[in-house]
Enzyme design. Structure first.
Site, PDB file in Angstrom:
ATOM      1  N   LYS A   1      32.133 -11.652  93.972  1.00 46.68           N
ATOM      2  CA  LYS A   1      33.073 -11.012  94.891  1.00 46.68           C
ATOM      3  C   LYS A   1      34.481 -11.598  94.780  1.00 46.68           C
ATOM      4  O   LYS A   1      35.428 -11.034  95.324  1.00 46.68           O
ATOM      5  CB  LYS A   1      32.560 -11.103  96.320  1.00 46.68           C
ATOM      6  CG  LYS A   1      31.302 -10.261  96.548  1.00 46.68           C
ATOM      7  CD  LYS A   1      30.883 -10.228  98.010  1.00 46.68           C
ATOM      8  CE  LYS A   1      29.781  -9.225  98.264  1.00 46.68           C
ATOM      9  NZ  LYS A   1      28.482  -9.645  97.707  1.00 46.68           N
TER      10      LYS A   1
HETATM   11  C1  LIG Z   1      27.407  -8.742  97.405  1.00 44.61           C
HETATM   12  C2  LIG Z   1      26.384  -9.251  96.456  1.00 44.61           C
HETATM   13  C3  LIG Z   1      25.528  -8.375  95.735  1.00 44.61           C
HETATM   14  C4  LIG Z   1      25.511  -6.885  95.969  1.00 44.61           C
HETATM   15  O1  LIG Z   1      26.642  -6.242  95.452  1.00 44.61           O
HETATM   16  P1  LIG Z   1      26.965  -4.724  95.905  1.00 44.61           P
HETATM   17  O2  LIG Z   1      28.261  -4.410  95.257  1.00 44.61           O
HETATM   18  O3  LIG Z   1      27.061  -4.759  97.406  1.00 44.61           O
HETATM   19  O4  LIG Z   1      25.845  -3.865  95.444  1.00 44.61           O
HETATM   20  C5  LIG Z   1      24.661  -8.919  94.800  1.00 44.61           C
HETATM   21  N1  LIG Z   1      24.592 -10.247  94.589  1.00 44.61           N
HETATM   22  C6  LIG Z   1      25.383 -11.122  95.267  1.00 44.61           C
HETATM   23  C7  LIG Z   1      25.227 -12.567  95.010  1.00 44.61           C
HETATM   24  C8  LIG Z   1      26.299 -10.665  96.215  1.00 44.61           C
HETATM   25  O5  LIG Z   1      27.065 -11.538  96.884  1.00 44.61           O
END
Ligand SMILES: *Cc1c(COP(=O)(O)O)cnc(C)c1O
Length: 433
Positions: free
Chosen positions: A107
């Protein structure tokens, strides 16, 4: 480039408006009016392009004339200034490690890009912008780090006291400056309710310019396309395009991958790896979409009962179920299978995955049983140390702490403790005007 609302009841807006407001007034998600096609010259020069050049070329059509070129180049280079290695794990399975950013979570890319775009856009708004985020863990750290020290933007993060891991809490509470952490005596849902109420409070709106750094914001969603291009640049077997498997919760990441492939990036097939929250897995089997209450799992960043970005995936495929089904498969993986997958990867291949990556590896193995000739890339979305409390007992070893995090453990947590009470929260916001 204009963006329309997926609910089609609000006017189209440019990238700046879509970023500042996050969601359309009719509660739809913003979606680009056309998906740009990458020119053949792009793929001719691709092998020797830098990460910054790739990212800039991919995002440029989406920002339109809202950000000058030089500014966009600066934003993009600050967004992707860490490695995204593609690592071979098995004969035909590779991991694209997306956890080498400042908070060890994928993220980071979306949060860094959005914070800098917002920082640029607020220069001509006279009020300070206040970003409110509720977090259950990973989002808060990435947003705090991404927005840290961005001029004109104040960030308030609400997190449930005692319900995030110790590393996650330190990532939220130790930065200071324009980042404030509110430690709420309640659940993640309580935090989210407080934030939602604030956004609909007319009195607050008269005093503060509030916005969210939520994952549906186009400025967080679109830059996730970069990962797929970085993966393909490192992919040696250009004769055979890879299958790409993405651990999915809100489906923003995989939706960005589908968008990239629509623009011309070679990807053979997509796999959405889900945990027990299997709404999309069922949808692809039955054609009927049924949201469910989320259930708690070991891969908790994927515990989503109604994935908000799925409407965007339907837009990419013009609501055509059959064409979507040809491009996307999904597997639902239990906690028990996640544990087995994580242990097997470590024992047999010496690769330590985090629980989210372990879900994706299990899904890829299911797929490869059906299509043994294919080669696949798994997106590894978090560093295993972020989930050391579940990973260490599985492998009976300590997970080494990476350098980027070591300093964090020595810092002092600073948070404002608060009851889950809207009147208290509102007063606190008004006092910061
Ligand atoms: C947010 C997150 C996801 C999921 O991603 P999306 O874009 O919401 O599908 C998967 N793995 C981790 C470690 C995350 O922080």
């Amino acid at each position: 480039m204009l963006y329309y609302s997926t609910s089609r009841q609000s006017p189209s807006v440019n990238f700046k408006e879509a970023t500042i407001h996050g969601q359309a007034p009719d509660k739809g998600l913003y979606f680009p009016e056309h998906i740009p096609a990458l020119p053949p010259s792009f793929f001719e020069e691709f092998a020797t392009m830098s990460r910054e050049e790739i990212a800039y070329t991919v995002i440029r059509p989406y920002t339109g004339d809202t950000i000058p070129d030089a500014e966009l180049k600066r934003i993009v280079s600050e967004t992707v200034n860490f490695p995204f290695p593609l690592v071979q794990v098995e004969d035909n399975v590779y991991a694209l490690e997306l956890y080498h950013g400042p908070t060890l979570a994928f993220k980071d890319v979306g949060a860094r890009f959005m914070s800098r775009c917002l920082g640029y856009f607020v220069k001509d708004i006279r009020k300070k912008v206040t970003v409110l985020v509720a977090t259950s863990g990973d989002t808060g750290g990435a947003v705090a780090s991404g927005f840290y020290d961005v001029d004109g933007v104040d960030v308030i993060i609400l997190y449930p006291s005692g319900k995030v891991s110790s590393i996650q809490e330190l990532q939220l509470t130790t930065l200071g400056k324009n980042i404030t952490a509110l430690e709420v005596d309640g659940s993640f849902d309580d935090c989210q309710d407080l934030v939602k109420k604030a956004f609909t409070d007319d009195e607050l709106a008269q005093h503060l310019f509030l916005t969210s750094a939520n994952s549906i914001n186009v400025a967080r969603w679109l830059p996730q396309q970069f990962y797929y291009f970085f993966a393909y640049q490192q992919w040696k077997d250009k004769e055979h395009a890879p299958v790409v498997c993405v651990p999915s919760g809100n489906f923003g990441n995989i939706c960005a991958g589908l968008l990239a492939s629509h623009s011309g990036l070679p990807v053979k097939h997509f796999i959405a790896a889900c945990n027990a929250n299997n709404i999309i897995t069922s949808y692809l089997q039955t054609g009927a979409y049924a949201a469910k209450k989320s259930v708690a799992t070991l891969s908790n960043a994927m515990d989503v009962g109604n994935p908000s970005n799925f409407v965007r995936i339907l837009e990419i495929f013009d609501q055509q179920f059959s064409s979507l089904k040809n491009r996307l498969s999904s597997y639902s993986v239990s906690d028990l299978e996640t544990i087995e997958s994580l242990i097997q990867l470590y024992r047999k291949h010496g690769y330590l995955a985090d629980p989210h990556g372990a879900v994706a590896f299990h899904a890829v193995h299911q797929y490869l049983k059906q299509y043994p000739g294919d080669k696949a890339i798994v997106l590894e979305t978090a560093h295993p140390v972020k989930f050391y409390d579940v990973v260490e007992p599985m492998i009976h070893e300590k997970v080494p702490i990476p350098g980027a995090i070591k300093g964090l453990l020595l810092q002092k947590k600073i948070s404002i403790k608060m009851d889950a009470d809207y009147a208290v929260f509102k007063n606190l916001l008004l006092s910061r005007e």
